[in-house]
Design a protein around this motif. Structure first.
Motif, short mmCIF file in Angstrom:
data_model
loop_
_atom_site.label_atom_id
_atom_site.label_comp_id
_atom_site.label_asym_id
_atom_site.label_seq_id
_atom_site.Cartn_x
_atom_site.Cartn_y
_atom_site.Cartn_z
N ASN A 28 31.90 28.84 40.73
CA ASN A 28 32.01 29.64 39.51
C ASN A 28 31.01 29.19 38.44
O ASN A 28 30.48 30.02 37.69
N GLU A 29 30.72 27.87 38.39
CA GLU A 29 29.72 27.39 37.44
C GLU A 29 28.32 27.89 37.82
O GLU A 29 27.54 28.31 36.96
N LEU A 30 28.01 27.83 39.10
CA LEU A 30 26.72 28.33 39.59
C LEU A 30 26.59 29.83 39.33
O LEU A 30 25.51 30.33 38.97
N SER A 31 27.68 30.54 39.49
CA SER A 31 27.67 31.99 39.26
C SER A 31 27.35 32.31 37.81
O SER A 31 26.55 33.21 37.53
N LYS A 32 27.95 31.57 36.89
CA LYS A 32 27.69 31.80 35.46
C LYS A 32 26.23 31.48 35.10
O LYS A 32 25.59 32.22 34.35
N LEU A 33 25.73 30.37 35.61
CA LEU A 33 24.35 29.98 35.31
C LEU A 33 23.34 30.99 35.86
O LEU A 33 22.37 31.35 35.18
N ALA A 34 23.57 31.44 37.09
CA ALA A 34 22.63 32.34 37.74
C ALA A 34 22.82 33.80 37.33
O ALA A 34 21.92 34.63 37.52
N GLY A 35 23.99 34.10 36.75
CA GLY A 35 24.28 35.49 36.39
C GLY A 35 24.47 36.38 37.61
O GLY A 35 24.14 37.57 37.58
N LYS A 36 24.98 35.78 38.69
CA LYS A 36 25.20 36.52 39.94
C LYS A 36 26.67 36.47 40.33
O LYS A 36 27.42 35.60 39.88
N SER A 37 27.07 37.39 41.21
CA SER A 37 28.47 37.47 41.60
C SER A 37 28.90 36.26 42.42
O SER A 37 28.08 35.61 43.08
N LEU A 38 30.20 36.00 42.41
CA LEU A 38 30.74 34.88 43.19
C LEU A 38 30.47 35.03 44.69
O LEU A 38 30.06 34.06 45.34
N PRO A 39 30.65 36.25 45.26
CA PRO A 39 30.36 36.38 46.70
C PRO A 39 28.89 36.11 47.03
O PRO A 39 28.59 35.50 48.08
N LEU A 40 27.98 36.56 46.16
CA LEU A 40 26.56 36.35 46.42
C LEU A 40 26.21 34.86 46.35
O LEU A 40 25.47 34.34 47.19
N ILE A 41 26.75 34.17 45.36
CA ILE A 41 26.51 32.73 45.23
C ILE A 41 27.11 31.99 46.43
O ILE A 41 26.48 31.11 47.03
N THR A 42 28.32 32.37 46.81
CA THR A 42 28.98 31.73 47.95
C THR A 42 28.15 31.89 49.22
O THR A 42 27.97 30.94 50.00
N SER A 43 27.62 33.10 49.43
CA SER A 43 26.80 33.37 50.62
C SER A 43 25.57 32.48 50.65
O SER A 43 25.22 31.91 51.69
N ASN A 44 24.90 32.33 49.50
CA ASN A 44 23.68 31.52 49.45
C ASN A 44 23.98 30.03 49.56
O ASN A 44 23.20 29.27 50.15
N VAL A 45 25.10 29.60 48.99
CA VAL A 45 25.51 28.19 49.14
C VAL A 45 25.77 27.89 50.61
O VAL A 45 25.37 26.84 51.12
N ASN A 46 26.40 28.82 51.31
CA ASN A 46 26.67 28.62 52.75
C ASN A 46 25.37 28.54 53.55
O ASN A 46 25.26 27.74 54.49
N LEU A 47 24.37 29.36 53.18
CA LEU A 47 23.07 29.29 53.85
C LEU A 47 22.42 27.93 53.63
O LEU A 47 21.85 27.34 54.54
#
Length: 395
Positions: A28-47
């Protein structure tokens, strides 16, 4: 069809940089900083986890309900940064992992920048030899960051002052000789990045970082970002005409701050005073090559040597007058005294603050905090490493 992969890679880069600069973070912190959705951040973190660049860190502090996972960069990812700090006489090199931990002791070599072609070959050979002694290959290296003095165009990789290549890209030339991507920047700009991201300027939006070294440099952080000016050369603090003497500066002008306040000038003054009979602990300690003489005067000042303290105090007062000028022009939140000279900050800070009090409008001075670097000697190497993390796209 290429647009989506490019955007995805850009987001991955942003995530890596956030973790590099800020340490462990939750989705959720990464999502706020990047201004991107939680699912999109989660997908990229998994990659990034699949690539071995990110690992689970620990649970974040609970704010009620289930605690969130935190993620951090993997110190054992097999990706490393070569950081090189260059000054007029001494070049240092270190290798960092993604936690900014050195995996081998730094090395240093005397390389005199006055001889352009010779100094460039010496620099390249030094970097090559250091890399060859590492337990890794070139593919493991994200890039080589080099912080150096001079008028540097970071975007084009040009140093207009040193190494004799003129308008040709110094970064590209070194990269071809070594076989690894190279990023260069002015040393004071690199130090400012280090202080902003890892030092006492962390969290500040408007801060001036004074680099006390062979010269007196300046890195300017405005709105949380490095300010370079119209042509990329902002921050030539050394050449404000504040000197007590009328001595000629290397720039060809007279009265520059550098001619009375740089560490190189102070060591020359110390040698002259000792030759004239001034009793000092520094007597017989100067090598004569200039490379280690700065450490002599800084260590002597910290040990209470009267001559060293007097010289540094006078220099500090002049630097403080320059800082007062910066406060009036830029109205910064803070000014950080960094670079090699910050090793003797206990001696420098009092006269700097005295000058700021004497020459600044109180309302402006009261809103600006004068800080001493905690990174000092490490600042330039950390800044050089930051150059790679800021500009590489190899994730």
């Amino acid at each position: 069809m290429e647009e989506k992969p490019k955007k995805q890679n850009a987001l991955k880069l942003d995530i890596v940089r956030y973790l590099y600069y800020r340490g462990p973070m939750a989705i959720n912190e990464l999502s706020k900083l990047a201004g991107k959705s939680l699912p999109l951040i989660t997908s990229n973190v998994n990659l990034l986890k699949e690539q071995g660049l990110i690992i689970n860190s620990q649970y974040a502090q609970s704010t009620g309900g289930r605690r969130a996972h935190e993620y951090q960069l993997n110190r054992d990812s097999g990706k490393y940064i070569i950081a090189v700090s260059v000054d007029q006489l001494i070049t240092k090199i270190a290798v960092f992992n993604l936690h900014n931990e050195k995996i081998k002791e730094p090395d240093e070599r005397v390389i005199n920048l006055e001889n352009a072609s010779e100094s460039l070959n010496d620099l390249i050979n030094f970097i090559k030899e250091y890399i060859e002694g590492l337990p890794l290959s070139l593919v493991d290296i994200l890039g080589i960051g080099i912080a150096m003095p001079g008028f540097v165009n970071a975007e084009r990789g040009i140093n207009n002052t040193h190494f004799g290549l003129g308008d040709k890209s110094l970064a590209d030339y070194i990269a071809r000789r070594i076989g690894c991507e190279v990023f260069i920047d002015n040393d004071s700009s690199a130090i400012a990045l280090a202080e902003l991201n890892f030092g006492v300027a962390r969290g500040m939006q408007d801060v001036m970082v004074v680099n006390v070294g062979w010269g007196i440099g300046l890195g300017m952080i405005v709105n949380g970002k490095l300010f370079r000016g119209h042509s990329g050369f902002a921050g030539e603090f050394s050449h404000i005409p504040l000197a007590d003497s009328n001595n000629l500066c290397v720039c060809g002008k007279r009265g520059c701050l550098e001619v009375d306040a740089s560490l190189l000038v102070l060591t020359g003054k110390a040698r002259k005073e000792i030759q004239n009979g001034y009793a000092s602990k520094m007597e017989g300690m100067f090598s004569g090559d200039g490379a280690s003489d700065v450490d002599v005067i800084l260590n002597a000042a910290n040990a209470g040597d009267q001559l060293a303290v007097n010289l540094l105090s006078k220099a500090g007062f002049l630097i403080g007058k320059g800082i007062a000028t910066l406060i009036h022009i830029m109205n910064p939140q803070g000014v950080v005294v960094s670079g090699r000279g910050a090793v003797a900050s206990r001696i420098l800070m009092a006269p700097i603050q005295q000058a700021v009090n004497e020459f600044s409008i109180p309302m402006l001075a009261e809103q600006c905090t004068i800080l001493s670097s905690l990174l000092n000697k490490e600042a330039e190497l950390l800044g050089a490493a930051t150059l790679v993390m800021e500009r590489t796209d190899r994730f």
